[in-house]
Design a protein around this motif. Structure first.
Motif, PDB file in Angstrom:
ATOM      1  N   MET A   1       0.839  -1.286  -0.119  1.00 29.87           N
ATOM      2  CA  MET A   1      -0.016   0.209   0.006  1.00 29.87           C
ATOM      3  C   MET A   1       0.772   1.490   0.001  1.00 29.87           C
ATOM      4  O   MET A   1       1.931   1.208   0.638  1.00 29.87           O
ATOM      5  CB  MET A   1      -1.010  -0.167   1.347  1.00 29.87           C
ATOM      6  CG  MET A   1      -1.872   1.168   1.222  1.00 29.87           C
ATOM      7  SD  MET A   1      -2.808   1.397   2.616  1.00 29.87           S
ATOM      8  CE  MET A   1      -3.754  -0.424   2.621  1.00 29.87           C
ATOM      9  N   THR A   2       0.595   2.354  -0.703  1.00 31.91           N
ATOM     10  CA  THR A   2       1.307   3.459  -0.720  1.00 31.91           C
ATOM     11  C   THR A   2       1.215   4.309   0.532  1.00 31.91           C
ATOM     12  O   THR A   2       0.287   4.286   1.220  1.00 31.91           O
ATOM     13  CB  THR A   2       0.620   4.495  -1.882  1.00 31.91           C
ATOM     14  OG1 THR A   2       0.733   3.692  -3.022  1.00 31.91           O
ATOM     15  CG2 THR A   2       1.313   5.709  -1.948  1.00 31.91           C
ATOM     16  N   ASN A   3       2.492   4.562   0.886  1.00 28.42           N
ATOM     17  CA  ASN A   3       2.576   5.408   2.217  1.00 28.42           C
ATOM     18  C   ASN A   3       2.626   6.680   1.945  1.00 28.42           C
ATOM     19  O   ASN A   3       3.702   7.167   1.078  1.00 28.42           O
ATOM     20  CB  ASN A   3       3.972   5.012   3.055  1.00 28.42           C
ATOM     21  CG  ASN A   3       3.675   3.479   3.645  1.00 28.42           C
ATOM     22  OD1 ASN A   3       2.564   3.155   4.018  1.00 28.42           O
ATOM     23  ND2 ASN A   3       4.665   2.937   3.521  1.00 28.42           N
ATOM     24  N   ILE A   4       1.639   7.669   2.424  1.00 28.22           N
ATOM     25  CA  ILE A   4       1.831   9.208   2.144  1.00 28.22           C
ATOM     26  C   ILE A   4       2.178   9.848   3.636  1.00 28.22           C
ATOM     27  O   ILE A   4       1.268   9.515   4.578  1.00 28.22           O
ATOM     28  CB  ILE A   4       0.285   9.634   1.525  1.00 28.22           C
ATOM     29  CG1 ILE A   4       0.253   9.177   0.315  1.00 28.22           C
ATOM     30  CG2 ILE A   4       0.429  11.333   1.475  1.00 28.22           C
ATOM     31  CD1 ILE A   4      -1.241   9.452  -0.284  1.00 28.22           C
ATOM     32  N   VAL A   5       3.143  10.619   3.770  1.00 25.80           N
ATOM     33  CA  VAL A   5       3.465  10.925   4.962  1.00 25.80           C
ATOM     34  C   VAL A   5       3.364  12.781   5.022  1.00 25.80           C
ATOM     35  O   VAL A   5       4.057  13.170   3.992  1.00 25.80           O
ATOM     36  CB  VAL A   5       4.950  10.794   5.498  1.00 25.80           C
ATOM     37  CG1 VAL A   5       5.157  11.712   6.854  1.00 25.80           C
ATOM     38  CG2 VAL A   5       4.914   9.360   5.670  1.00 25.80           C
ATOM     39  N   VAL A   6       2.526  13.385   5.685  1.00 28.27           N
ATOM     40  CA  VAL A   6       2.266  14.816   5.660  1.00 28.27           C
ATOM     41  C   VAL A   6       3.006  15.411   7.078  1.00 28.27           C
ATOM     42  O   VAL A   6       2.592  14.807   8.112  1.00 28.27           O
ATOM     43  CB  VAL A   6       0.736  15.294   5.639  1.00 28.27           C
ATOM     44  CG1 VAL A   6       0.455  16.584   5.586  1.00 28.27           C
ATOM     45  CG2 VAL A   6       0.112  14.691   4.340  1.00 28.27           C
ATOM     46  N   ILE A   7       3.915  16.331   6.598  1.00 31.75           N
ATOM     47  CA  ILE A   7       4.322  16.894   8.007  1.00 31.75           C
ATOM     48  C   ILE A   7       4.057  18.175   8.018  1.00 31.75           C
ATOM     49  O   ILE A   7       4.305  19.008   7.483  1.00 31.75           O
ATOM     50  CB  ILE A   7       6.149  16.892   7.612  1.00 31.75           C
ATOM     51  CG1 ILE A   7       6.579  15.692   7.449  1.00 31.75           C
ATOM     52  CG2 ILE A   7       6.933  17.565   8.695  1.00 31.75           C
ATOM     53  CD1 ILE A   7       8.092  15.712   7.283  1.00 31.75           C
ATOM     54  N   GLY A   8       3.224  18.611   9.042  1.00 38.43           N
ATOM     55  CA  GLY A   8       2.870  19.767   9.646  1.00 38.43           C
ATOM     56  C   GLY A   8       1.084  19.802   9.456  1.00 38.43           C
ATOM     57  O   GLY A   8       0.463  19.705   8.597  1.00 38.43           O
ATOM     58  N   GLY A   9       0.551  19.982  10.620  1.00 41.47           N
ATOM     59  CA  GLY A   9      -0.835  20.032  10.801  1.00 41.47           C
ATOM     60  C   GLY A   9      -1.417  21.355  10.758  1.00 41.47           C
ATOM     61  O   GLY A   9      -2.260  21.521  11.613  1.00 41.47           O
ATOM     62  N   GLY A  10      -0.971  22.556  10.052  1.00 41.71           N
ATOM     63  CA  GLY A  10      -1.673  23.533  10.123  1.00 41.71           C
ATOM     64  C   GLY A  10      -2.813  23.779   9.375  1.00 41.71           C
ATOM     65  O   GLY A  10      -3.328  22.519   9.091  1.00 41.71           O
ATOM     66  N   ALA A  11      -3.305  24.797   9.158  1.00 39.32           N
ATOM     67  CA  ALA A  11      -4.497  24.981   8.340  1.00 39.32           C
ATOM     68  C   ALA A  11      -4.540  24.131   6.962  1.00 39.32           C
ATOM     69  O   ALA A  11      -5.444  23.624   6.702  1.00 39.32           O
ATOM     70  CB  ALA A  11      -5.097  26.365   8.169  1.00 39.32           C
TER      71      ALA A  11
END
Length: 429
Positions: A1-11
């Protein structure tokens, strides 16, 4: 499965997660992980209200773990310290508590697509003493610590008249600086109603700005002049064309030889991307911003995207996107669309981001609100007073709807309104 990582939980990051989480995470098409320093999200334009106690974080904070469980993503708390582009992993620093005790060790997360949206931090421009003696409003934790300091200072000066005035100097007359200056006067009015011995001379605010007028982001003179007039009516000492050259424990020295004595100093002048970005073996500009293509892919690695204040995105006229909240939101949503295109077809043609200035607003607490709508249409429409306040509050409500959906978001907006009516106007602890 494709892993997507998002760094930063701002708006921008939260709206991106809402889009790809519901379309990819819930359906099992991708494993999505959010990484952030904090455990919860508060809309950054409200940090000045949190810092003075007029915003209750309990009513407005969104817990990342709870939000993620309902929107198809996981959460990992920590600070980015490294990227291995060959192995496609990121490294997070050890997580510690307030006493520097280790909670979690250094960790690594794998990614197929990495999205960086960690925003910006205040720029001290290398001026001596700024980092040592000034307060900053980059993070929720900083705002909450500042709230305690401000309320303690008010208590000291209210109970001990011999201390004299409570002197605050704010550097930077952009949205943060002007709004917190007005909010401080609102807080003084509220505290007087709660039994504090506060007279008209207790609070002394200096607002220092290097430009020749306040709110440089407002291009229309009628708007920034209205802000200036309101601040002066409140008693704020507006000091334009003033450059700070050094900060000490007692105050600030300026280029023209003045010394501004201060009990508390807040630095809100300019931003730059966090230093960590310059250590990741990715192309950055002189302000540490990641260089990206028009489609938000970094110039160094097509599997790494960046958006918002930490990204320098080129525009057709040769300029780069400005550090604005609307820019971050629009770039984040476009990034989500482009990643979903790549999952369907790795050779898909990606869309480019074209910045449109939708306007800017400044809300001077209960006193006044001004703004400019649809600036990209012949300069836009200038509005003031109640219409401007309505539009300003609508921006946050739209954000809540984006985070929680129409039904839950509407209920939370109504509940927030009820709480604001029932609870004290100021959080004193």
């Amino acid at each position: 499965m494709t892993n997507i990582v998002v760094i930063g939980g701002g708006a921008g990051g939260m709206e991106l997660l809402g889009k790809i989480g519901n379309k990819l995470g819930k359906s099992g098409k991708a494993n999505i992980t959010l990484v952030d320093l904090s455990s919860h999200h508060i809309w950054k334009p409200l940090l000045h209200e949190l810092a003075v106690g007029s915003l209750d974080e309990g009513l407005n904070a969104v817990d990342y773990r709870v939000h993620g469980s309902k929107n198809g993503y996981k959460f990992e708390q920590g600070a980015l310290v490294g990227i291995d582009r060959t192995q496609r992993t990121i490294t997070l620093a050890p997580l510690t508590d307030r006493n520097n005790n280790e909670i979690l060790p250094q960790r690594q997360l794998s990614y197929d697509y990495l999205v960086i949206g960690i925003g910006a931090v205040t720029n001290d421009f290398g001026i001596p003493g700024v980092r040592d003696y000034c307060e900053f409003l980059d993070l929720t934790e900083q705002a909450m610590n500042l709230r305690e300091k401000i309320l303690n200072r008010f208590l000291q000066h209210a109970k001990q008249p011999e201390l004299g005035s409570f002197k605050i100097t704010i550097v930077g007359a952009g949205a943060t600086g002007t709004e917190i200056a007005a909010e401080m006067h609102h807080v003084a009015d509220l505290l007087e109603g709660y039994g504090y011995n506060i007279d008209d001379n207790l609070l002394k605010i200096n607002l220092v700005e290097a430009a020749d007028h306040v709110m440089p982001a407002l291009k229309k003179a009628c708007l920034y002049e209205a802000v200036d007039e309101q601040l002066r009516q409140l008693g704020v000492n507006v000091m334009t064309n003033t450059l700070v050259t050094e900060v000490t424990a007692e105050g600030m020295h300026t280029k023209d030889g003045q010394f501004i004595e201060s009990d508390m100093m807040l630095w809100a002048a300019g931003v730059k991307a966090p230093e960590v970005l310059s250590s990741l073996d990715l192309e950055v500009d002189k302000m540490n911003k990641l260089m990206v293509k028009a489609n938000c892919q970094t110039t160094s690695d097509e599997r790494i995207f960046a958006f918002g204040d930490c990204a320098a995105c080129p525009q057709p006229d040769g300029s780069f996107t400005p550090a604005r909240g609307q820019t971050a939101r629009q770039m984040a949503l476009l990034t989500g669309d482009n990643i979903m295109r790549l999952l369907k077809d790795p050779k898909a043609q990606l869309k480019d981001y074209l910045y449109k200035d939708l306007g800017a607003f400044v809300n001077l607490s209960k006193f006044h609100t001004v703004g400019n709508m649809f600036s990209y249409l012949g300069g836009g429409l200038a509005i003031k007073g109640c219409p401007a306040r309505f539009v300003y509050t609508t921006l946050y409500r739209r954000h809540m709807l984006a985070l929680h959906g129409l039904t839950k978001g509407s209920l939370l907006i109504a509940l927030n309104g009820i709480h604001c009516w029932l609870r004290p106007k100021l959080k004193l602890w």
